[in-house]
Design a protein around this motif. Structure first.
Motif, PDB file in Angstrom:
ATOM      1  N   ALA A   1       0.887  -1.061   0.122  1.00  0.00           N
ATOM      2  CA  ALA A   1       0.032  -0.017   0.479  1.00  0.00           C
ATOM      3  C   ALA A   1       1.004   1.243  -0.262  1.00  0.00           C
ATOM      4  CB  ALA A   1      -1.488  -0.012   0.678  1.00  0.00           C
ATOM      5  N   PHE A   2       1.907   0.747   0.688  1.00  0.00           N
ATOM      6  CA  PHE A   2       3.001   2.267   1.036  1.00  0.00           C
ATOM      7  C   PHE A   2       3.604   2.529  -0.829  1.00  0.00           C
ATOM      8  CE2 PHE A   2       7.365   3.941   1.730  1.00  0.00           C
ATOM      9  CZ  PHE A   2       7.182   5.438   2.812  1.00  0.00           C
ATOM     10  N   GLU A   3       3.906   1.606  -0.986  1.00  0.00           N
ATOM     11  CA  GLU A   3       4.409   1.473  -2.663  1.00  0.00           C
ATOM     12  C   GLU A   3       3.818   2.474  -3.866  1.00  0.00           C
ATOM     13  OE1 GLU A   3       7.724   0.358  -4.218  1.00  0.00           O
ATOM     14  OE2 GLU A   3       7.849   1.046  -2.154  1.00  0.00           O
ATOM     15  N   TYR A   4       2.398   1.888  -3.307  1.00  0.00           N
ATOM     16  CA  TYR A   4       1.303   2.245  -4.481  1.00  0.00           C
ATOM     17  C   TYR A   4       1.664   4.117  -4.505  1.00  0.00           C
ATOM     18  CZ  TYR A   4      -3.021   3.642  -6.153  1.00  0.00           C
ATOM     19  OH  TYR A   4      -3.737   4.379  -6.646  1.00  0.00           O
ATOM     20  N   THR A   5       0.955   4.340  -2.777  1.00  0.00           N
ATOM     21  CA  THR A   5       1.054   5.269  -1.968  1.00  0.00           C
ATOM     22  C   THR A   5       2.411   6.320  -2.952  1.00  0.00           C
ATOM     23  OG1 THR A   5      -0.089   4.756  -1.178  1.00  0.00           O
ATOM     24  CG2 THR A   5       0.162   6.702  -0.485  1.00  0.00           C
ATOM     25  N   VAL A   6       3.119   6.156  -2.587  1.00  0.00           N
ATOM     26  CA  VAL A   6       4.531   6.899  -2.904  1.00  0.00           C
ATOM     27  C   VAL A   6       4.329   6.992  -4.712  1.00  0.00           C
ATOM     28  CG1 VAL A   6       5.806   6.766  -1.160  1.00  0.00           C
ATOM     29  CG2 VAL A   6       6.343   5.287  -2.270  1.00  0.00           C
TER      30      VAL A   6
ATOM     31  N   SER B   1       2.582   5.251  -7.417  1.00  0.00           N
ATOM     32  CA  SER B   1       1.290   5.167  -8.452  1.00  0.00           C
ATOM     33  C   SER B   1       0.541   6.310  -7.941  1.00  0.00           C
ATOM     34  CB  SER B   1       1.142   4.077  -8.239  1.00  0.00           C
ATOM     35  OG  SER B   1       2.350   3.006  -8.447  1.00  0.00           O
ATOM     36  N   ASN B   2       0.272   7.236  -6.361  1.00  0.00           N
ATOM     37  CA  ASN B   2      -1.096   7.539  -6.818  1.00  0.00           C
ATOM     38  C   ASN B   2      -1.880   7.842  -7.444  1.00  0.00           C
ATOM     39  OD1 ASN B   2      -3.381   8.261  -4.842  1.00  0.00           O
ATOM     40  ND2 ASN B   2      -2.106   9.848  -4.726  1.00  0.00           N
TER      41      ASN B   2
ATOM     42  N   ALA C   1      -5.952  10.623 -18.245  1.00  0.00           N
ATOM     43  CA  ALA C   1      -5.215  10.105 -19.185  1.00  0.00           C
ATOM     44  C   ALA C   1      -3.585  10.062 -18.632  1.00  0.00           C
ATOM     45  CB  ALA C   1      -5.308  11.166 -20.122  1.00  0.00           C
ATOM     46  N   HIS C   2      -2.932  10.817 -17.647  1.00  0.00           N
ATOM     47  CA  HIS C   2      -1.707  11.134 -16.779  1.00  0.00           C
ATOM     48  C   HIS C   2      -0.937   9.415 -16.693  1.00  0.00           C
ATOM     49  CE1 HIS C   2      -3.041  11.234 -13.168  1.00  0.00           C
ATOM     50  NE2 HIS C   2      -3.841  12.715 -13.695  1.00  0.00           N
ATOM     51  N   ILE C   3      -0.556  10.020 -16.194  1.00  0.00           N
ATOM     52  CA  ILE C   3       0.719   8.129 -15.730  1.00  0.00           C
ATOM     53  C   ILE C   3      -0.181   7.785 -14.753  1.00  0.00           C
ATOM     54  CG2 ILE C   3       2.485   8.820 -16.784  1.00  0.00           C
ATOM     55  CD1 ILE C   3       3.364   9.189 -14.207  1.00  0.00           C
ATOM     56  N   PHE C   4      -0.319   9.066 -13.953  1.00  0.00           N
ATOM     57  CA  PHE C   4      -0.682   8.387 -12.587  1.00  0.00           C
ATOM     58  C   PHE C   4      -2.221   7.617 -12.321  1.00  0.00           C
ATOM     59  CE2 PHE C   4       3.059  11.487 -11.168  1.00  0.00           C
ATOM     60  CZ  PHE C   4       3.510  10.356 -10.829  1.00  0.00           C
ATOM     61  N   SER C   5      -3.146   8.077 -12.597  1.00  0.00           N
ATOM     62  CA  SER C   5      -4.354   7.450 -13.148  1.00  0.00           C
ATOM     63  C   SER C   5      -4.492   6.378 -13.840  1.00  0.00           C
ATOM     64  CB  SER C   5      -5.141   8.420 -13.910  1.00  0.00           C
ATOM     65  OG  SER C   5      -6.938   8.354 -14.315  1.00  0.00           O
ATOM     66  N   LEU C   6      -3.453   6.175 -14.622  1.00  0.00           N
ATOM     67  CA  LEU C   6      -3.396   5.007 -15.580  1.00  0.00           C
ATOM     68  C   LEU C   6      -2.873   4.133 -14.322  1.00  0.00           C
ATOM     69  CD1 LEU C   6      -1.969   6.229 -19.027  1.00  0.00           C
ATOM     70  CD2 LEU C   6      -4.636   5.258 -18.398  1.00  0.00           C
ATOM     71  N   ALA C   7      -1.847   4.243 -13.812  1.00  0.00           N
ATOM     72  CA  ALA C   7      -1.091   3.301 -12.604  1.00  0.00           C
ATOM     73  C   ALA C   7      -2.135   2.955 -11.599  1.00  0.00           C
ATOM     74  CB  ALA C   7      -0.690   4.108 -12.111  1.00  0.00           C
ATOM     75  N   ALA C   8      -2.788   3.617 -11.395  1.00  0.00           N
ATOM     76  CA  ALA C   8      -3.983   3.755 -10.301  1.00  0.00           C
ATOM     77  C   ALA C   8      -5.191   3.102 -10.955  1.00  0.00           C
ATOM     78  CB  ALA C   8      -4.685   5.017 -10.102  1.00  0.00           C
ATOM     79  N   SER C   9      -5.192   2.916 -12.061  1.00  0.00           N
ATOM     80  CA  SER C   9      -6.635   2.208 -12.553  1.00  0.00           C
ATOM     81  C   SER C   9      -6.190   1.059 -13.019  1.00  0.00           C
ATOM     82  CB  SER C   9      -6.904   2.537 -13.526  1.00  0.00           C
ATOM     83  OG  SER C   9      -7.215   4.250 -14.645  1.00  0.00           O
ATOM     84  N   GLU C  10      -4.827   0.953 -13.782  1.00  0.00           N
ATOM     85  CA  GLU C  10      -4.031  -0.605 -13.193  1.00  0.00           C
ATOM     86  C   GLU C  10      -4.056  -2.015 -11.813  1.00  0.00           C
ATOM     87  OE1 GLU C  10      -0.108  -1.855 -14.629  1.00  0.00           O
ATOM     88  OE2 GLU C  10      -0.489  -0.322 -15.673  1.00  0.00           O
ATOM     89  N   ALA C  11      -4.204  -0.954 -11.206  1.00  0.00           N
ATOM     90  CA  ALA C  11      -3.547  -2.050  -9.366  1.00  0.00           C
ATOM     91  C   ALA C  11      -4.840  -1.544  -9.341  1.00  0.00           C
ATOM     92  CB  ALA C  11      -3.221  -0.191  -8.564  1.00  0.00           C
TER      93      ALA C  11
END
Ligand code: PMP
Length: 412
Positions: free
Chosen positions: A43-48, A50-51, A58-68
């Motif tokens: 959870a920490f890794e995701y937060t620091v 990919s949040n 369309a940006h990288i963080f929203s995409l990373a959050a969707s993927e997670a």
């Protein structure tokens, strides 16, 4: 079955908390389990790293959050044997999952003359929502009662399942007080024989044993992440696609829509139709990590360790005079927990005396007030285990429990 208990306990730093001069004995796992470091780290890794807000940018963080978020659902799907991620809805906990079914299915499928069938052993979260659904729809709420000694469903009451007026049958796979696994598969088939829907509360089964919702053939299944090592605030509702498809959404707002006009809205596809608003991605990541952790330990190992602990506890309790065991006293019938009372001593006093010795048990009615009243008691004590508990802890608990009555001024 063997396991490296020291390595496992090292993953749970909270178990090193010193209380009364020794590491605290945590026997309240049925209420909430402790969280291993790999889960906290995920959870920490995701937060620091990919949040972002999932499904919205369309940006990288929203995409990373969707993927997670979406990736965690696939893990949950596989874990409980669902056919599709469309059948996996994230909620806050078991309680919210059950409310969702009672509201979105119950209030539109029930009416006067219909029966909702539950059992007297239900947790309030599988009881109060059905009371409310009954009040709102005019359906009646009926109970299956248990044998006061063995804790098992009364055979004559099981015939209630066959009543064609029963439109929905909801019960816990494992009781959080009696500790019994009610062997749901034949009961589900029995309710299906006349077309009733079946809701299974899996809060106390999922952390301890392999569950396969497709094999069980339940129509809905609810559980909470926090009872299996994930962060709090994330839960799951599984529902068969054909049920979820025709159900009303539970909450309205962002993310659950397809198209919004000034006066009307069409809804998103499953499962998003039931997931309004920004979702708890850290929780989803945490739940996925908890599933992976539990799977890495292995249910065969978990079950073997819990069986040892339950056996030792029950044998020890039966050697102490003036202890009343609630439900069956045969260890093979208990799934990781033992409820009991100490004659003449209020459970809260028992808990306080044990707490002063560094032992954490649960007391009260365990959100099962009707069950306690039916059994003729106000409250009980409960020791509930997970695989990180040890037989040495059980022995310490039994030794301190022996001292409770003398400390309260009674003989042993
Ligand atoms: N059902 C059962 C059988 C439970 O043991 C619990 C938690 N004690 C719940 C439902 C409710 O779980 P939560 O509080 O996580 O919603």
């Amino acid at each position: 079955m063997t396991m490296n208990i020291d390595a496992i306990r090292n993953d749970f730093p909270i178990l090193k908390t010193i209380c009364a001069g020794r590491p605290a004995v945590y026997f309240d796992n049925a209420a909430t389990a402790q969280k291993p470091l790999p889960v906290l780290e995920a959870a920490f890794e995701y937060t620091v790293r990919s949040n972002g807000n999932p499904h919205r940018g369309a940006h990288i963080f929203s995409l990373a959050a969707s993927e997670a978020y979406d990736g965690s659902k696939e893990t949950v799907r596989r874990f409980i044997g669902a056919k599709s991620v469309r059948e996996i809805i994230y909620t806050r906990n078991t309680t919210e999952s059950l409310n969702l079914v009672a509201r979105s299915w119950g209030e539109t499928h029930l009416g006067p003359g219909d029966k909702i069938l539950i059992t007297i052993a239900e947790h309030h979260s599988d009881l109060v929502p059905w009371q409310r659904a009954a009040e709102k729809t005019g359906a009646s709420l009926e109970y299956i009662y248990v044998d006061k000694k063995t804790g098992h469903f009364l055979p004559e009451d099981l015939e209630k399942i066959d009543d064609p007026a029963v439109k929905i049958f909801a019960f816990a796979q494992v009781s959080n007080v009696l500790g019994i696994d009610f062997d749901p598969k034949p009961l589900i088939a029995r309710a299906h024989a006349h077309g009733a829907a079946v809701v299974l509360d899996g809060a106390q089964s999922v952390p301890h044993k392999k569950v396969d919702v497709t094999d069980l053939d339940c129509d809905f299944f609810a559980f909470s992440g926090h009872k299996m090592g994930s962060a709090g605030g994330i839960g799951v509702l599984y529902g068969k696609e054909r049920f979820l498809e025709e159900m009303e959404p539970f909450l309205m707002g962002g993310d659950m829509i397809d198209r919004v006009e000034e006066q009307e809205t069409s809804f998103a596809e499953l499962p998003m139709k039931f997931e309004a608003g920004t979702q708890y991605v850290e929780g989803a990541v945490s739940l996925e990590a908890a599933i992976r952790y539990v799977e890495a330990v292995g249910f065969d190992v978990i079950r073997a360790q819990e069986a040892r602990l339950v056996k030792r506890t029950l044998e020890g309790l039966q050697e102490i005079p003036h202890i009343q065991i609630i439900g069956p006293a045969d260890p093979v019938e208990k799934e990781g927990l033992v409820s009991f009372n100490v004659e003449d001593v209020h459970p809260h006093d028992v808990a306080q005396i044990l707490s002063a010795e560094g032992i954490c048990i649960r007391t009260g009615h365990h959100c099962a007030e009707p069950l306690h009243r039916y059994l003729g008691i106000n409250a009980s004590c409960r020791a509930s285990f997970w695989f990180y508990n040890t037989e040495e802890e059980v022995d310490y608990f039994l030794e301190k429990l022996k001292g409770v009555r003398p400390m309260m001024g009674y003989g042993e």
